[in-house]
Design a protein around this motif. Structure first.
Motif, PDB file in Angstrom:
ATOM      1  N   VAL A   7       0.818  -1.204   0.000  1.00 12.70           N
ATOM      2  CA  VAL A   7       0.000   0.000   0.000  1.00 12.70           C
ATOM      3  C   VAL A   7       0.857   1.261   0.000  1.00 12.70           C
ATOM      4  N   ALA A   8       2.109   1.176   0.459  1.00 14.10           N
ATOM      5  CA  ALA A   8       2.957   2.369   0.485  1.00 14.10           C
ATOM      6  C   ALA A   8       3.180   2.946  -0.907  1.00 14.10           C
ATOM      7  N   GLU A   9       3.109   2.100  -1.944  1.00 13.48           N
ATOM      8  CA  GLU A   9       3.301   2.592  -3.313  1.00 13.48           C
ATOM      9  C   GLU A   9       2.195   3.560  -3.715  1.00 13.48           C
ATOM     10  N   LEU A  10       1.021   3.436  -3.098  1.00  9.54           N
ATOM     11  CA  LEU A  10      -0.059   4.370  -3.404  1.00  9.54           C
ATOM     12  C   LEU A  10       0.133   5.709  -2.710  1.00  9.54           C
ATOM     13  N   PHE A  11       0.949   5.738  -1.658  1.00 11.10           N
ATOM     14  CA  PHE A  11       1.166   6.973  -0.903  1.00 11.10           C
ATOM     15  C   PHE A  11       2.374   7.758  -1.404  1.00 11.10           C
ATOM     16  N   LEU A  12       3.351   7.075  -2.008  1.00 13.01           N
ATOM     17  CA  LEU A  12       4.574   7.755  -2.416  1.00 13.01           C
ATOM     18  C   LEU A  12       4.316   8.693  -3.591  1.00 13.01           C
ATOM     19  N   VAL A  13       4.919   9.860  -3.547  1.00  9.68           N
ATOM     20  CA  VAL A  13       4.746  10.852  -4.611  1.00  9.68           C
ATOM     21  C   VAL A  13       6.107  11.417  -4.973  1.00  9.68           C
ATOM     22  N   ALA A  14       6.216  11.888  -6.226  1.00 10.42           N
ATOM     23  CA  ALA A  14       7.452  12.515  -6.694  1.00 10.42           C
ATOM     24  C   ALA A  14       7.222  13.946  -7.160  1.00 10.42           C
ATOM     25  N   THR A  15       6.023  14.219  -7.664  1.00 12.55           N
ATOM     26  CA  THR A  15       5.708  15.560  -8.158  1.00 12.55           C
ATOM     27  C   THR A  15       4.382  16.022  -7.559  1.00 12.55           C
ATOM     28  N   ARG A  16       4.034  17.279  -7.787  1.00 15.14           N
ATOM     29  CA  ARG A  16       2.772  17.815  -7.284  1.00 15.14           C
ATOM     30  C   ARG A  16       1.587  17.102  -7.929  1.00 15.14           C
ATOM     31  N   LYS A  17       1.727  16.753  -9.213  1.00 19.51           N
ATOM     32  CA  LYS A  17       0.653  16.025  -9.876  1.00 19.51           C
ATOM     33  C   LYS A  17       0.438  14.665  -9.221  1.00 19.51           C
ATOM     34  N   ASP A  18       1.530  14.004  -8.881  1.00 21.30           N
ATOM     35  CA  ASP A  18       1.407  12.720  -8.176  1.00 21.30           C
ATOM     36  C   ASP A  18       0.753  12.898  -6.815  1.00 21.30           C
ATOM     37  N   GLU A  19       1.007  14.038  -6.169  1.00 24.41           N
ATOM     38  CA  GLU A  19       0.419  14.278  -4.856  1.00 24.41           C
ATOM     39  C   GLU A  19      -1.098  14.401  -4.952  1.00 24.41           C
ATOM     40  N   GLU A  20      -1.576  15.068  -5.985  1.00 26.44           N
ATOM     41  CA  GLU A  20      -3.030  15.175  -6.165  1.00 26.44           C
ATOM     42  C   GLU A  20      -3.643  13.803  -6.426  1.00 26.44           C
ATOM     43  N   ARG A  21      -2.970  13.003  -7.245  1.00 24.51           N
ATOM     44  CA  ARG A  21      -3.478  11.656  -7.517  1.00 24.51           C
ATOM     45  C   ARG A  21      -3.456  10.822  -6.248  1.00 24.51           C
ATOM     46  N   ARG A  22      -2.406  10.942  -5.453  1.00 27.20           N
ATOM     47  CA  ARG A  22      -2.313  10.208  -4.208  1.00 27.20           C
ATOM     48  C   ARG A  22      -3.463  10.561  -3.272  1.00 27.20           C
ATOM     49  N   ASP A  23      -3.741  11.853  -3.125  1.00 20.45           N
ATOM     50  CA  ASP A  23      -4.817  12.277  -2.236  1.00 20.45           C
ATOM     51  C   ASP A  23      -6.164  11.703  -2.684  1.00 20.45           C
ATOM     52  N   GLU A  24      -6.377  11.665  -3.979  1.00 15.16           N
ATOM     53  CA  GLU A  24      -7.641  11.107  -4.484  1.00 15.16           C
ATOM     54  C   GLU A  24      -7.734   9.617  -4.185  1.00 15.16           C
ATOM     55  N   MET A  25      -6.661   8.866  -4.420  1.00 14.43           N
ATOM     56  CA  MET A  25      -6.696   7.429  -4.177  1.00 14.43           C
ATOM     57  C   MET A  25      -6.876   7.116  -2.701  1.00 14.43           C
ATOM     58  N   VAL A  26      -6.173   7.832  -1.842  1.00 11.01           N
ATOM     59  CA  VAL A  26      -6.292   7.591  -0.409  1.00 11.01           C
ATOM     60  C   VAL A  26      -7.707   7.911   0.065  1.00 11.01           C
ATOM     61  N   THR A  27      -8.276   8.995  -0.444  1.00 13.00           N
ATOM     62  CA  THR A  27      -9.650   9.337  -0.081  1.00 13.00           C
ATOM     63  C   THR A  27     -10.620   8.240  -0.503  1.00 13.00           C
ATOM     64  N   GLN A  28     -10.415   7.691  -1.691  1.00 12.99           N
ATOM     65  CA  GLN A  28     -11.307   6.625  -2.163  1.00 12.99           C
ATOM     66  C   GLN A  28     -11.127   5.346  -1.344  1.00 12.99           C
ATOM     67  N   LEU A  29      -9.884   5.043  -0.952  1.00 15.58           N
ATOM     68  CA  LEU A  29      -9.666   3.881  -0.097  1.00 15.58           C
ATOM     69  C   LEU A  29     -10.361   4.052   1.250  1.00 15.58           C
ATOM     70  N   ILE A  30     -10.260   5.254   1.795  1.00 15.20           N
ATOM     71  CA  ILE A  30     -10.907   5.512   3.088  1.00 15.20           C
ATOM     72  C   ILE A  30     -12.423   5.390   2.955  1.00 15.20           C
ATOM     73  N   ARG A  31     -12.982   5.871   1.859  1.00 11.86           N
ATOM     74  CA  ARG A  31     -14.425   5.756   1.647  1.00 11.86           C
ATOM     75  C   ARG A  31     -14.838   4.287   1.549  1.00 11.86           C
ATOM     76  N   LEU A  32     -14.047   3.493   0.845  1.00 13.30           N
ATOM     77  CA  LEU A  32     -14.358   2.071   0.747  1.00 13.30           C
ATOM     78  C   LEU A  32     -14.280   1.399   2.112  1.00 13.30           C
ATOM     79  N   ALA A  33     -13.297   1.801   2.916  1.00 10.73           N
ATOM     80  CA  ALA A  33     -13.156   1.201   4.240  1.00 10.73           C
ATOM     81  C   ALA A  33     -14.284   1.635   5.169  1.00 10.73           C
TER      82      ALA A  33
END
Length: 457
Positions: free
Chosen positions: A294-320
């Motif tokens: 799961v750490a691969e979904l949290f790691l980011v390299a650029t600002r664009k990756d950070e936005e994608r990360r926040d969206e994925m984490v939010t969706q995982l939390i909603r599913l949980a």
């Protein structure tokens, strides 16, 4: 002549002692059945009253009993131990029930398990609350986690998968209806992948949609592709798959609303029912989402990756948070899981009821997995030796915890089980575009399928 007989008897005794010592080390189950069981029963029967007294598990006798003892005998009136039931031998130990005296509680017996273990010469003693006033002592004769053998009779069922053996010689069953979401931690070669194999191969034989997110290019979950309904092998694919799962969850809530006559504008959080209240003909198939690393979904390299990360984490939390009622369950795995992963990590962990912690590389990971539910289990997780792969500490938010160990299951064997169960994969139209491609198995000239080369462990 007498000297020769004496030497022969001595040699026979030494050989018997050496054979018993070898059997105890190499074949503990056979040693227990032939030698350990009779000795432990004899110790228990001979020292039961004195051991209970030394452990502080005796109480003063009732007034009527004291009067009867004084009237019939001249013995001193002694404290009374808990009434012992019949001793039931098992292949791994003994079971005996105790009826507690007034004023005693199961915690009193649980506090004395180490003393009982040494007094009766067994490997471990476990206490189980049977009913008010009655507890069961489960005596284990040898280390059952050193060489795992699952019990012959295991209560399994729909969404219930026996995956490991507990230290009290009972099966650890992963029940998704009781514990919908789980966090599995483990360093490299700790046995985390073996745990996943048992889960996937057990669910493969059931009408359950299996979905995988494996950002290590699919090296962990790709061997089971024939049974997976969807698979994402990198963060980009995961970012596309997670919104589809959230939309599927929302559609299932709409189905529940329509069936029960709930207003369409009712918030999902206020709906207390789930898909299991629907008729079987209308009930959608449950979905189990496996997130490997799961750490691969949290790691980011650029600002664009950070936005994608926040969206994925939010969706995982909603599913949980909301997935259980919709029949969507999460199995989140990783080598390390901590707050430093980024925003949402702690919130996601709080939604994962079950916790399985294999050997980890740092104490912080063990605390992140078990510290908030069973602080005393953190030390047990940190003391797992590298030469015991598959050994783990399992707990849940009730505070209970125990050691388990997963039996060996080869990758080729688990993959074969998935291929044989491929026809059982339920049809989930929303996931059709994410279904992995599975090349056909080549057929030899004789008409028999050619088995692929086994993947190295």
């Amino acid at each position: 002549m007498t000297d020769l007989i004496t030497f022969a008897e001595l040699g026979g005794s030494l050989a018997a002692i050496g054979g018993a010592a070898y059997a105890r080390h190499a074949h503990p189950a056979a040693y227990w059945s032939t030698v350990g069981l009779p000795l432990s029963v004899a110790r228990l029967l001979a020292s039961y009253s004195s051991t209970m007294d030394a452990c502080g598990l005796t109480v003063e006798p009732s007034r009527w009993r004291a009067l009867a003892v004084r009237a019939t005998t001249r013995r001193e009136v002694r404290p009374v131990p808990p009434r012992r039931g019949m001793i039931r031998p098992t292949s791994t130990g003994l079971r005996v029930r105790l009826r507690l005296a007034p004023g005693q509680e199961p915690a009193d017996v649980a506090a004395s398990v180490e003393r009982l273990r040494h007094a009766w010469g067994v490997h471990a003693v476990h206490v189980r609350d049977v009913k008010p006033g009655v507890v069961e002592l489960r005596l284990i004769g040898f280390d059952v986690l050193r060489k795992v053998r699952m019990p012959r009779r295991v209560e399994s069922g729909f969404l219930r998968v026996p995956v490991a053996l507990r230290e009290d010689a009972t099966a650890f069953v992963r029940d998704y209806r009781a514990v919908p979401h789980e966090l599995v931690l483990g360093a490299t070669l700790s046995g985390k992948s073996m745990y996943l194999r048992h889960l996937i191969s057990g669910l493969a034989a059931q009408s359950v949609a299996l979905v995988g997110i494996d950002c290590k290019r699919g090296v962990e979950l790709a061997p089971f592709a024939s049974r997976l309904s969807a698979l994402a092998t990198d963060p980009d694919e995961a970012a596309k798959l997670l919104p589809v799962l959230v939309k599927e969850m929302e559609d299932r809530y709409d189905l529940i609303k329509a069936r029960q006559g709930i207003a369409p504008n009712t918030p999902d959080e206020e709906i207390t029912s789930d898909i299991w209240g629907l008729p079987e003909s209308e009930r959608p198939a449950p979905i189990v989402l496996f997130v490997d690393e799961v750490a691969e979904l949290f790691l980011v390299a650029t600002r664009k990756d950070e936005e994608r990360r926040d969206e994925m984490v939010t969706q995982l939390i909603r599913l949980a948070q909301l997935g259980r009622a919709a029949g969507i369950y999460l199995e989140v795995c990783g080598q390390r899981f901590g707050a430093e992963l980024g925003k949402g990590a702690t919130m996601l962990r709080a939604q994962l009821t079950g916790r399985v912690c294999h050997r980890v590389n740092d104490e912080a990971s063990a605390k992140m997995g078990l510290g908030d539910i069973a602080p005393e289990a953190v030390y047990a997780a940190c003391s797992i030796a590298p030469e015991l792969p598959g050994l783990a500490v399992v707990g849940d938010t009730s505070g209970g915890w125990s050691r388990i160990r997963t039996p060996y299951l080869s990758l080729a064997g688990a993959s074969a089980l998935c291929r044989e169960s491929a026809h059982l994969a339920p049809d989930v139209p929303a996931l059709a575009s994410f279904r992995p491609y599975v090349p056909p198995v080549p057929v030899a000239a004789s008409g028999t399928a050619v088995a692929p080369h086994p993947v190295a462990e």
